[in-house]
Design an enzyme around this catalytic site. Sequence first.
Site, PDB file in Angstrom:
ATOM      1  N   ARG A   1     -20.185   9.012  40.768  1.00 32.64           N
ATOM      2  CA  ARG A   1     -19.261   7.915  41.093  1.00 32.64           C
ATOM      3  C   ARG A   1     -18.086   8.378  41.954  1.00 32.64           C
ATOM      4  NH1 ARG A   1     -18.703   3.701  36.024  1.00 32.64           N
ATOM      5  NH2 ARG A   1     -20.918   3.331  35.723  1.00 32.64           N
TER       6      ARG A   1
ATOM      7  N   ASP B   1     -10.244   3.067  38.619  1.00 35.05           N
ATOM      8  CA  ASP B   1     -11.095   1.876  38.609  1.00 35.05           C
ATOM      9  C   ASP B   1     -10.392   0.774  39.400  1.00 35.05           C
ATOM     10  OD1 ASP B   1     -12.818   3.242  36.986  1.00 35.05           O
ATOM     11  OD2 ASP B   1     -12.836   1.760  35.368  1.00 35.05           O
TER      12      ASP B   1
ATOM     13  N   ASP C   1      -9.392   1.317  28.340  1.00 36.48           N
ATOM     14  CA  ASP C   1     -10.555   2.198  28.463  1.00 36.48           C
ATOM     15  C   ASP C   1     -10.210   3.681  28.514  1.00 36.48           C
ATOM     16  OD1 ASP C   1     -12.276   0.054  28.465  1.00 36.48           O
ATOM     17  OD2 ASP C   1     -12.342  -0.114  30.639  1.00 36.48           O
TER      18      ASP C   1
ATOM     19  N   ASP D   1     -12.352   7.665  30.569  1.00 35.86           N
ATOM     20  CA  ASP D   1     -13.270   6.766  31.277  1.00 35.86           C
ATOM     21  C   ASP D   1     -13.261   7.129  32.755  1.00 35.86           C
ATOM     22  OD1 ASP D   1     -15.127   4.733  31.495  1.00 35.86           O
ATOM     23  OD2 ASP D   1     -13.642   3.175  31.740  1.00 35.86           O
TER      24      ASP D   1
END
Length: 525
Positions: free
Chosen positions: A329, A277, A249, A273
């Site tokens: 986020r 994560d 990603d 991205d």
Amino acid sequence: MVAHKRVHVLQKPTCIWIIWFCLLVSLSHHGRASNSLSSSTSTSTSSFNHSLPHQHPFPEDVVLNVQRKLNDSLYRRNLLTYQQEDDTTATATAPIPSCITGNPIDDCWRCDPNWSQNRQRLADCSIGFGQGTLGGKGGRFYLVTDSSDNDAANPIPGTLRHAVIQTEPLWIIFSGDMGIKLRHELIVGSYKTIDGRGMNVQITGHGCLTIQQVSHVIIHNVHIHHCKPSGNTLVASSPTHVGFRGVSDGDGISVSASHHIWVDHCSLGYCSDGLIDVILASTAVTISNNYFHHHDEVMLLGHDDRYTADSGMQVTIAFNHFGKGLVQRMPRCRHGYIHVVNNDFTAWEMYAIGGSANPTINSQGNRYTAPINPNAKQVTKRVDTNEKHWGKWNWRTDGDVMVNGAFFVPSGDGVSPAYARATSLQAKAAGFIDQLTVNAGVFGDPSGRNGQGGGFPGITDGGGTITRGYSKGGPGGGGSDSDGGLFSMIFGSNTNAAAAALRPGQVWSILFTIILIWYFSQHRR
């Protein structure tokens, strides 16, 4: 003989009814369990979400332990301050060492004048859910002397790629300042520490760091930026294994199906991205003392709303500085228990903390500074969920300071069992934020919390604008907020995570269908 046949005829339908009855009971039980999981919020998270082997059974005890360590570090600093103020003798007390900030992680190792000779002491300093992460502790030191990355399938000795794929525990250090431009994702093995202290280490390029199905990894004091998608190629993951990788990603650090991971004192920005994560049933993770800048979708915790294995995810986010040019986020959570403690949120464009699928969010002692935009003052966002559902989620603010009109929308049962012990010590006020995050990011960086985000020496494509992420459907594409790309990366296809993970009820259905097929095949006569 006739009697025997009559008994056999009676047994056949009886067995079939027994099998069907068991099937219905198992499916009914699964349905009740699922409903209970989604609706029950007054029970402690640990009591019904203990889904992962390395998940802590009592997350509130971990939260309490973080507060205790923080209190101890601040007490030691204050004690030195009082001793200095009370000293009226001719021989004045030496000034408080700059290494003592009250930050329990930094105070654990920085005051050792010989820290560079005792680097592995760092492994004893983690806090929160990632406490106990060993990295390469006990292993030998590996000195990276070559910044090249010419062959992802056959890395040469002396390179970072060669170091991280070794099977033994390693403490990886660098011979000098380095700009490492990766050709493809860097697959990091278990029991590894990447320690950039004392050097200016920049990691950029294609893929960046992949931490997949491993444990005990420490990433410390490195810059990670301008990471781009890569893949459809062969990449070595060990000295004896080279596998085909689908397209990644473009995350800065991707953590999947892993446990005991600690990312500390890194600076991250400008990736395609996410910056970090953590997905696919990863747990026991601490993200601390980092500086995040110039990025859209900063941090994702949880793979997909339907991926319930992430209910066991537990992540501590502590002492970070969420700095310039961030949009959203910080983090975005699904399922799990997320402790957000003593971070400095400078600003955001959309929101700071978001979530879906009933995550538990415990926000303590943070400073939230809202942007000028009057429509973006809210710290929190429930993603694609109506209040009827999110009103029962445990989202809590304790000791947070709201600046410039920022406001946090709590939900759930207030001081529920999930928080009872976690709040027996008061969270440190956000007045300590400057002190606790003064060294956030890479040590020795002239920018850090004082304004990082310029060019990067020795690396092309420095600076730039905020990187805008896009849905997994592609730029401009619609679609989900999931990370199906991770499965594409592993399997080289667009496999969806929900399709790959069978629910327990589906497993029982398949099992009983197989039994029925076998039964009829054996008794057709």
